[in-house]
Design an enzyme around this catalytic site. Structure first.
Site, PDB file in Angstrom:
ATOM      1  N   ASP A 143       0.849  -1.191   0.000  1.00 46.10           N
ATOM      2  CA  ASP A 143       0.000   0.000   0.000  1.00 46.10           C
ATOM      3  C   ASP A 143       0.886   1.243   0.000  1.00 46.10           C
ATOM      4  OD1 ASP A 143      -1.967   1.885   0.244  1.00 46.10           O
ATOM      5  OD2 ASP A 143      -2.765   1.156   2.144  1.00 46.10           O
ATOM      6  N   ASP A 148      -2.991   2.608  -6.149  1.00 39.48           N
ATOM      7  CA  ASP A 148      -1.849   2.682  -5.237  1.00 39.48           C
ATOM      8  C   ASP A 148      -1.691   1.474  -4.316  1.00 39.48           C
ATOM      9  OD1 ASP A 148      -4.071   3.075  -3.695  1.00 39.48           O
ATOM     10  OD2 ASP A 148      -3.276   4.772  -2.573  1.00 39.48           O
ATOM     11  N   GLU A 149      -2.344   0.373  -4.615  1.00 39.37           N
ATOM     12  CA  GLU A 149      -2.199  -0.803  -3.764  1.00 39.37           C
ATOM     13  C   GLU A 149      -2.423  -2.079  -4.568  1.00 39.37           C
ATOM     14  OE1 GLU A 149      -5.282  -1.495  -0.860  1.00 39.37           O
ATOM     15  OE2 GLU A 149      -6.660  -0.171  -1.940  1.00 39.37           O
TER      16      GLU A 149
END
EC number: 2.7.7.7
Length: 414
Positions: free
Chosen positions: A16, A110-111
């Site tokens: 993350d 973003d993860e």
């Protein structure tokens, strides 16, 4: 290193990127390092999309109005969103992760999840996680937190434990101690409305959920109830699926008109009604879409489908209708219509979407701010809502007529 891996079962990492948009801005402009930084619109209607941890020390948080954030922290550095820059950073992040394991599943911009069960030649799970954290920070100046667990749910929960730059191991035997005391609102997959429903039957903590009867949960939440109970007990059999992001899911609705019609007002009203139905179904399933498709079937049964991909996910009826009506404007020939349809393509769970875009249509709203400010000033001046946001009415005499002439020659009188 094989001895550090389970003989049966999996080892999954959840990676993350911390305060992603703000971190990308800092990486792109090192002068911002160690300063409180937020990404937001610069107009008075701006809200905070995300902020770094220095800014959070002042009590600034995502969705806070920009004026309030500036009041809390006058020295706050505010960056206007640069979505192309964020997408480029996201591509770099996932390209790097794919060099560690081919079993990579992006969950949002973003993860992502990484299955390293067969990566023992690279080191222990902790060593691999430390390598990933170090390399991403060195190569791209992006801080990441990593959860290590036997399944996706526990890995996701673990990555939230230590931010920024934390690495956390969460085993099934740790669930009662580490997860059960937390509130259900803190559990991945549970939003505000679901938490409120659980509170209504006395479930306050993840432990309460884990111990509740399946029958009671099914009555309250349907098939989601037993699924959440399993997760609360640390059970999650979902594999890391590299093709998951490419899986096309859709929610749509269509209607055959009572009679063939070329009445643009009737057709637009029908599209509006269909958009509302699609929006309600999406909200019931807690989903969003970044791809809208319309279907037009003419009186001669010729059928046309056209779609538009969006920069950011949407779910509201107004946003769906805006895209659908725009597509209709561009692609309707002017001939009588027999059937209309609106479909949300590439539907995904809201939790899995671009989570830091608190307002899903924010990128478009930034462009509208100056117009909205003028409208607001005019309404205040006359102390009446003289102007308000609406949708464009299709005029057959302008662009449609020009398009029709190009395709079929002179406009035919009805």
């Amino acid at each position: 290193m094989k001895s550090m891996y389970p003989k049966k079962g999996r080892v999954i990492l959840h990676i993350d990127a911390n305060a992603f948009f703000a971190s990308v801005e800092i990486a792109n402009n090192p002068s911002l390092r160690d300063k409180p930084v937020a990404v937001a619109g610069t107009k008075r209607r701006g809200i905070i999309l995300t902020c770094n941890y220095e800014a959070r020390k002042y009590g600034i948080y995502t969705t806070m109005p920009l004026w309030e954030a500036r009041k809390k922290c006058p020295e706050l550095a505010v960056c206007t969103p640069n979505f192309s820059l964020y997408r480029e950073a996201s591509l770099n992040l996932f390209t790097y992760l794919s060099t560690i394991s081919s079993l990579l599943e992006p969950a949002s911009i973003d993860e992502g999840y990484l299955d390293i069960t067969n990566c023992h030649e690279l080191g222990t799970p902790v060593e691999i996680a430390e390598r990933i954290r170090r390399d991403i920070l060195k190569k791209y100046n992006l801080p990441v937190s990593i959860g290590i667990a036997p399944n996706k749910f526990l890995a996701k929960m673990a990555s939230d434990f230590k931010k920024p730059l934390g690495i956390t191991i969460l085993r099934k035997r740790d669930v009662q101690k580490e997860l059960w005391p937390k509130t259900v609102h803190e559990m991945h997959g549970i939003g505000k409305k679901t938490a409120e429903k659980l509170h209504s039957i006395g479930i306050q903590t993840i432990g309460d959920l884990a111990r509740e009867e399946e029958r009671k949960l099914s009555a309250l939440l349907g098939v989601l109830g037993p699924q959440l109970k399993k997760r609360a007990n640390g059970i999650d059999k979902r594999p890391v699926d590299p093709d998951a992001a490419a899986t096309v899911k859709s929610i749509g609705n269509s209607t055959t008109l009572a009679f063939n019609s070329d009445d643009d007002e009737l057709l637009l009203n029908t599209l509006n009604s269909l958009s509302q139905t699609v929006s309600k179904r999406m909200q019931l399933r807690n989903t969003v879409t970044d791809d809208i498709q319309i279907t037009i079937r003419y009186a001669n049964f010729q059928t046309v489908t056209r779609s538009q991909q969006l920069m950011n996910p949407i779910e509201e009826k107004e946003d769906i209708f805006q895209v659908a009506s725009s597509l209709f404007d561009k692609h309707w020939s002017g001939s009588p219509v027999r059937l209309l349809g609106v479909t949300a393509l590439r539907v995904e769970e809201k939790e899995q979407s671009l989570k830091q875009l608190s307002l899903f249509t924010y990128e478009n709203e930034i462009q509208d701010e100056e117009i909205l400010d003028v409208v607001e000033d005019i309404n205040k001046e006359f102390d009446k809502p003289l102007l308000h946001r609406g949708v464009r009415h299709i005029q057959k005499s302008s662009s449609f007529e020009e398009n029709f002439k190009k395709k079929y020659g002179a406009w035919k009188k009805r």
